[in-house]
Design an enzyme around this catalytic site. Sequence first.
Site: not given
Length: 348
Positions: A214, A242-243, A266
């Site tokens: 990310t 899913r978010v 994370g």
Amino acid sequence: MFRSVGFGLWLVLMVADAIHAEDAVVENVVFAIHGGIGLDKAEMTPEIDKRVRAELEQALRAGFAALNKPNAVGLDAVEAAIRLMEDSPQFNAGRGAVFTHDGRNELDASIMEGKTFKAGSVAGVTTVKNPITAARAVMEKSKHVLLVSRGAEAFAAEKGLEIVDPKYFRTEERWQQLQKQLDEEKKRGQGLRVESQETAVVPQRHLTGFSFGTVGAVALDKAGNLSAGTSTGGMSNKRWGRVGDSPIIGAGTYADNEACAVSATGHGEYFIRYSVAHDIVALMKYKGLTVNAAADEVIRKKLKMAGGEGGVICLDHKGRFYPSYNTEGMYRGCITYDGQVQVRIFEN
Ligand code: ASP
């Protein structure tokens, strides 16, 4: 006797920990980024190390250049650097994002300005080339904060942002990463069985050999305003729309001129449940903690005890940069007002 030896050891460890924390603060920083929590030390090779550092430095310089343009605001730097990392197939953001269980790339991003508390986010988008730009458009060109899926895509198209075929985001390496996970799942016979919140999604850093994670950025502009942004493909093999935390203001991203700007990476479920980014800001604001003490309290104590892996980059209103993580390393870098670049992975 044993008790006092134990206490002595504990004291030494606590002092060492405090020194570590203080050591890692970098002063006079105007811009900083992260590229996720990435690989464990044992998996790192000189070749990957070189590539990560080069990509991070390039993004840092792009943000710094944007920050130094006439009339620039911190958001310009955050957006410029994150766009670059979204366009790079190396990061789990934009092109090169991880795949969902169904074989799609669903992207999340958010951005926030610390002066006005304005913020924008998109979640689950599959056609917007640069989700960070869409997040900024939500903030500046709509009356909403968070747009999801088809609606977010329609909004981005209406505002003239670049729209691409979903195939654009696909990389072979991320596809293979998903196949490996599906195979492992099949072997373990897990299929669709619902697990607990702690184990529902395996942090993707354990499953990737070559790609980074990310991405996020924090900036302090010439007017003294803080801003933050984060962009991700989320977690590999995620299901059911899913978010994660990255598009959730207060979890993966937050900025407050009176405290600091935060971008996280994370295991998103934990970052949402513990309101990580806002918790760090709140500790500074209401308890008077320094940026490093606040970040370590949340990441290295609270989150670690709960079992949530990850980290944050924080930049306070005085230009003090501090990364806190409870993993072996975190890809990150910062640049000072006079252009000094520092890139780190495992070292403090
Ligand atoms: N925090 C992201 C998420 O949970 C993933 C990551 O940072 O690697 O969606």
